[in-house]
Motif scaffolding. Structure first.
Motif, PDB file in Angstrom:
ATOM      1  N   VAL A 180      16.707  39.352  19.928  1.00 49.98           N
ATOM      2  CA  VAL A 180      16.389  40.546  20.725  1.00 49.98           C
ATOM      3  C   VAL A 180      15.116  41.147  20.157  1.00 49.98           C
ATOM      4  O   VAL A 180      15.095  41.654  19.027  1.00 49.98           O
ATOM      5  CB  VAL A 180      17.540  41.568  20.691  1.00 49.98           C
ATOM      6  N   GLN A 181      14.038  41.072  20.936  1.00 48.39           N
ATOM      7  CA  GLN A 181      12.745  41.586  20.473  1.00 48.39           C
ATOM      8  C   GLN A 181      12.636  43.092  20.658  1.00 48.39           C
ATOM      9  O   GLN A 181      12.011  43.774  19.839  1.00 48.39           O
ATOM     10  CB  GLN A 181      11.612  40.895  21.232  1.00 48.39           C
ATOM     11  N   TRP A 182      13.212  43.604  21.738  1.00 44.59           N
ATOM     12  CA  TRP A 182      13.190  45.051  21.939  1.00 44.59           C
ATOM     13  C   TRP A 182      14.266  45.458  22.931  1.00 44.59           C
ATOM     14  O   TRP A 182      14.729  44.663  23.733  1.00 44.59           O
ATOM     15  CB  TRP A 182      11.826  45.556  22.396  1.00 44.59           C
ATOM     16  N   ALA A 183      14.657  46.713  22.821  1.00 42.81           N
ATOM     17  CA  ALA A 183      15.619  47.316  23.751  1.00 42.81           C
ATOM     18  C   ALA A 183      15.132  48.718  24.073  1.00 42.81           C
ATOM     19  O   ALA A 183      14.769  49.482  23.168  1.00 42.81           O
ATOM     20  CB  ALA A 183      17.014  47.357  23.146  1.00 42.81           C
ATOM     21  N   ARG A 184      15.116  49.050  25.353  1.00 42.47           N
ATOM     22  CA  ARG A 184      14.657  50.363  25.782  1.00 42.47           C
ATOM     23  C   ARG A 184      15.583  50.881  26.894  1.00 42.47           C
ATOM     24  O   ARG A 184      16.149  50.094  27.659  1.00 42.47           O
ATOM     25  CB  ARG A 184      13.220  50.311  26.327  1.00 42.47           C
ATOM     26  N   ALA A 185      15.701  52.191  26.982  1.00 40.84           N
ATOM     27  CA  ALA A 185      16.492  52.812  28.045  1.00 40.84           C
ATOM     28  C   ALA A 185      15.688  53.948  28.646  1.00 40.84           C
ATOM     29  O   ALA A 185      14.930  54.637  27.941  1.00 40.84           O
ATOM     30  CB  ALA A 185      17.816  53.332  27.494  1.00 40.84           C
ATOM     31  N   TYR A 186      15.851  54.168  29.948  1.00 47.52           N
ATOM     32  CA  TYR A 186      15.057  55.136  30.686  1.00 47.52           C
ATOM     33  C   TYR A 186      15.964  55.937  31.615  1.00 47.52           C
ATOM     34  O   TYR A 186      16.885  55.399  32.218  1.00 47.52           O
ATOM     35  CB  TYR A 186      14.001  54.409  31.531  1.00 47.52           C
ATOM     36  N   GLY A 187      15.691  57.242  31.715  1.00 47.04           N
ATOM     37  CA  GLY A 187      16.409  58.064  32.674  1.00 47.04           C
ATOM     38  C   GLY A 187      17.582  58.803  32.078  1.00 47.04           C
ATOM     39  O   GLY A 187      17.662  59.031  30.864  1.00 47.04           O
ATOM     40  N   VAL A 188      18.518  59.174  32.949  1.00 45.79           N
ATOM     41  CA  VAL A 188      19.632  60.039  32.553  1.00 45.79           C
ATOM     42  C   VAL A 188      20.964  59.416  32.956  1.00 45.79           C
ATOM     43  O   VAL A 188      21.045  58.618  33.891  1.00 45.79           O
ATOM     44  CB  VAL A 188      19.506  61.439  33.186  1.00 45.79           C
ATOM     45  N   PRO A 231      23.048  46.483  27.180  1.00 42.08           N
ATOM     46  CA  PRO A 231      22.232  45.272  27.244  1.00 42.08           C
ATOM     47  C   PRO A 231      22.084  44.564  25.896  1.00 42.08           C
ATOM     48  O   PRO A 231      22.119  43.334  25.840  1.00 42.08           O
ATOM     49  CB  PRO A 231      20.887  45.794  27.765  1.00 42.08           C
ATOM     50  N   SER A 232      21.924  45.330  24.821  1.00 41.79           N
ATOM     51  CA  SER A 232      21.781  44.692  23.504  1.00 41.79           C
ATOM     52  C   SER A 232      23.037  43.939  23.111  1.00 41.79           C
ATOM     53  O   SER A 232      22.965  42.859  22.501  1.00 41.79           O
ATOM     54  CB  SER A 232      21.445  45.748  22.452  1.00 41.79           C
ATOM     55  N   ASP A 233      24.208  44.485  23.447  1.00 42.26           N
ATOM     56  CA  ASP A 233      25.456  43.770  23.174  1.00 42.26           C
ATOM     57  C   ASP A 233      25.558  42.514  24.032  1.00 42.26           C
ATOM     58  O   ASP A 233      25.893  41.433  23.531  1.00 42.26           O
ATOM     59  CB  ASP A 233      26.656  44.678  23.441  1.00 42.26           C
ATOM     60  N   LEU A 234      25.279  42.640  25.329  1.00 45.15           N
ATOM     61  CA  LEU A 234      25.357  41.475  26.199  1.00 45.15           C
ATOM     62  C   LEU A 234      24.347  40.402  25.800  1.00 45.15           C
ATOM     63  O   LEU A 234      24.585  39.204  26.010  1.00 45.15           O
ATOM     64  CB  LEU A 234      25.117  41.873  27.655  1.00 45.15           C
ATOM     65  N   ALA A 235      23.248  40.818  25.220  1.00 43.93           N
ATOM     66  CA  ALA A 235      22.263  39.844  24.754  1.00 43.93           C
ATOM     67  C   ALA A 235      22.851  38.917  23.703  1.00 43.93           C
ATOM     68  O   ALA A 235      22.407  37.769  23.559  1.00 43.93           O
ATOM     69  CB  ALA A 235      21.041  40.567  24.193  1.00 43.93           C
ATOM     70  N   GLN A 236      23.868  39.385  22.976  1.00 41.26           N
ATOM     71  CA  GLN A 236      24.503  38.521  21.975  1.00 41.26           C
ATOM     72  C   GLN A 236      25.211  37.338  22.635  1.00 41.26           C
ATOM     73  O   GLN A 236      25.323  36.261  22.044  1.00 41.26           O
ATOM     74  CB  GLN A 236      25.485  39.333  21.127  1.00 41.26           C
TER      75      GLN A 236
END
Length: 500
Positions: free
Chosen positions: A87-95, A298-303
């Protein structure tokens, strides 16, 4: 019948031949460039969104993520990007919610419903039990069930249902998907769901065609998988998955619990309908856990993506052996392996799954051999279109062989012709409207979502839209107006007739 918004069906492929493989994989980065790359690459992904189709020669084709979130009415999106086998990066946007009361800024640790992506994770759990010889892929499923059995009929007597068929959606079982249960509604047991008895809100899960004779998506079949797994493991499904899959893979934020524990309730995003309103009670609950019940990030599912990649490529997987991963990624009927859509791209294999529950849309995507992939999750019924645009941007930045944007040439609009086409039509049991505004023509239909889609003329009788790779064809106009049109999506054609 409804159009499928599965991103897998919207992607555009470009083959990487051996002579251009380095180009397709993207330029090699020096150590210094690699250390500086993530933030710059994130910024380019955020600014590089595009619809699947673009008008050739149009100015300003690339769009900003926040702009597209507003356009699609998606309150939040969370992304984990996989490159070079991590996982190179993880980002979240919004509310988390658009209603204000439960609104908070999302983070990469905010929980979303995975919906049908749950099937891919559940399949991993089933294959672990296979490796432990507590389940068999090809023995009759009924020989492995005790509390409930698949009702026998002429089809099952001719050919018994197996776990392999269930995981591949080729068991001939009914019930495509589930609606879930609003807060306060009584929850059925799994057996009540399988039999379609109160308080279940779905039909009985039954075999109505010869097992192994066709591919047909069946969430109901994964209900049978859930029972098989719980009985083989000797414990509730959610507990088994926590101990044997989620925990070992380091998916520390994930749970198959039907009701979120209080400690996680406040970290979850609320679902939203297509009109932008939060789902009553924030979300529905899904006792059909194996099919649709996973809460995750998403980071968990990336596993899960990384586990499949490692095992398939011959490295030591945490849970799956190389042979098991190869079995999972081998197509049975349809374009599906065991729990995943699978595509042989020559130099690599893509594996994926999309998901949609009330108020949520998600997508898992990965490649063998290249160590690339992504997981994208949203809290809106409109999320699939946004996910497709994000994948197009990721593909352009990271040199993926799929999700290439199509350019189509448009001719000038014709106001007189548009007036002849304007009106209300019946399309797939719903009302569709062609709207003329001078030399511009629009299609609005709930089949495609709440927003209207501009139609760009490519001939006097054919139009295309940019949000999806679909073409609208009309017959020659008679008596001053047309009486019907056809909407073409891939190999499928949907007829619409005028209502007025």
């Amino acid at each position: 019948m409804q159009f499928r918004h599965d991103v897998r069906l919207l992607r555009q492929r470009a083959t990487c031949f051996l002579g251009t493989l380095a180009l397709c994989m993207g330029p090699a980065l020096s150590a210094e460039e690699a250390s500086m790359a993530p933030e710059a690459r994130v910024a380019r992904v955020e600014a590089g969104l595009s619809t699947p189709v673009m008008v050739k020669g149009a100015v300003g084709g690339k769009m900003d993520l926040q702009q597209r979130m507003a356009f699609h009415n998606v309150p939040a999106v969370s992304i984990a990007l996989i490159d070079q086998g991590r996982v190179q990066w993880a980002r979240a946007y919004g509310v988390t919610s658009a209603d204000g009361e439960n609104a908070a800024s999302v983070t990469p640790d905010t929980l979303f419903q995975a919906a049908s992506v749950s099937k891919a994770v559940s399949a991993v759990g089933a294959l672990v039990l296979l490796q432990q010889r507590r389940l068999s892929l090809d023995a009759p499923a009924n020989d492995q069930l005790t509390a409930w059995k698949i009702p026998d009929n002429d089809f099952t007597r001719a050919k018994p249902v197996s776990l392999r068929m269930l995981l591949n959606h080729s068991a001939g079982m009914t019930v495509h998907g589930y609606l879930g249960y609003a807060q306060g509604q009584p929850l059925p047991t799994l057996v009540q769901v399988l039999d379609g008895t109160a308080p279940a809100n779905s039909d009985p899960v039954r075999v109505d065609v010869l097992p192994g004779s066709l591919w047909r998506y069946s969430g109901g079949g994964y209900g049978v998988v859930q029972l098989l797994m719980a009985e083989a493991a000797g414990q509730p499904f959610d507990r088994y998955m926590q101990q044997s899959v989620l925990g070992p893979l380091g998916m520390k934020h994930s749970t198959f619990a039907v009701a979120l524990p209080p400690s996680q309730d406040n970290t979850a995003a609320s679902g939203h309908t297509a009109d932008g309103h939060a789902v009553a009670g924030r979300w529905h609950r899904y006792p059909e856990s194996a099919a649709a019940g996973l809460w995750t990030t998403p980071s968990d599912l990336a596993q899960v993506v990384l586990e499949v990649q490692r095992a398939a490529d011959g490295s030591a997987g945490t849970l799956l052996s190389h042979d098991t991963a190869q079995t999972m990624l081998t197509r049975g009927l349809g374009e599906y392996g065991l729990g995943l859509y699978v595509e042989d791209l020559g130099d690599r294999t893509s594996f994926s799954h999309s998901g949609g529950t009330t108020g949520f849309r998600s997508q898992l995507y990965g490649y063998t051999h290249s160590g690339q992939g992504a997981v994208i999750m949203t809290n809106s019924d409109n999320g699939a279109a946004l996910i497709g645009e994000i994948l197009a941007s990721i593909s352009a930045e990271y040199g993926w062989p799929e999700f290439k944007v199509i350019e189509k040439l448009a001719i000038p609009g014709d106001a007189a012709r548009n007036r002849q086409l304007a009106g209300r039509y019946a399309l797939l049991g719903k009302t569709a409207e062609l709207i003329a505004e001078g030399d511009r023509l629009y299609l609005q239909s709930d089949v495609l979502g709440a927003a209207r889609r501009e139609l760009h003329a490519q001939s006097a009788t054919s139009f295309f839209m940019t949000e999806q790779d679909m073409v609208l064809n009309v017959p020659p106009v008679t008596d001053g107006r047309t009486s019907r049109f056809e909407l073409v999506s891939g190999a499928n054609t949907y007829a619409a007739t005028r209502l007025e």
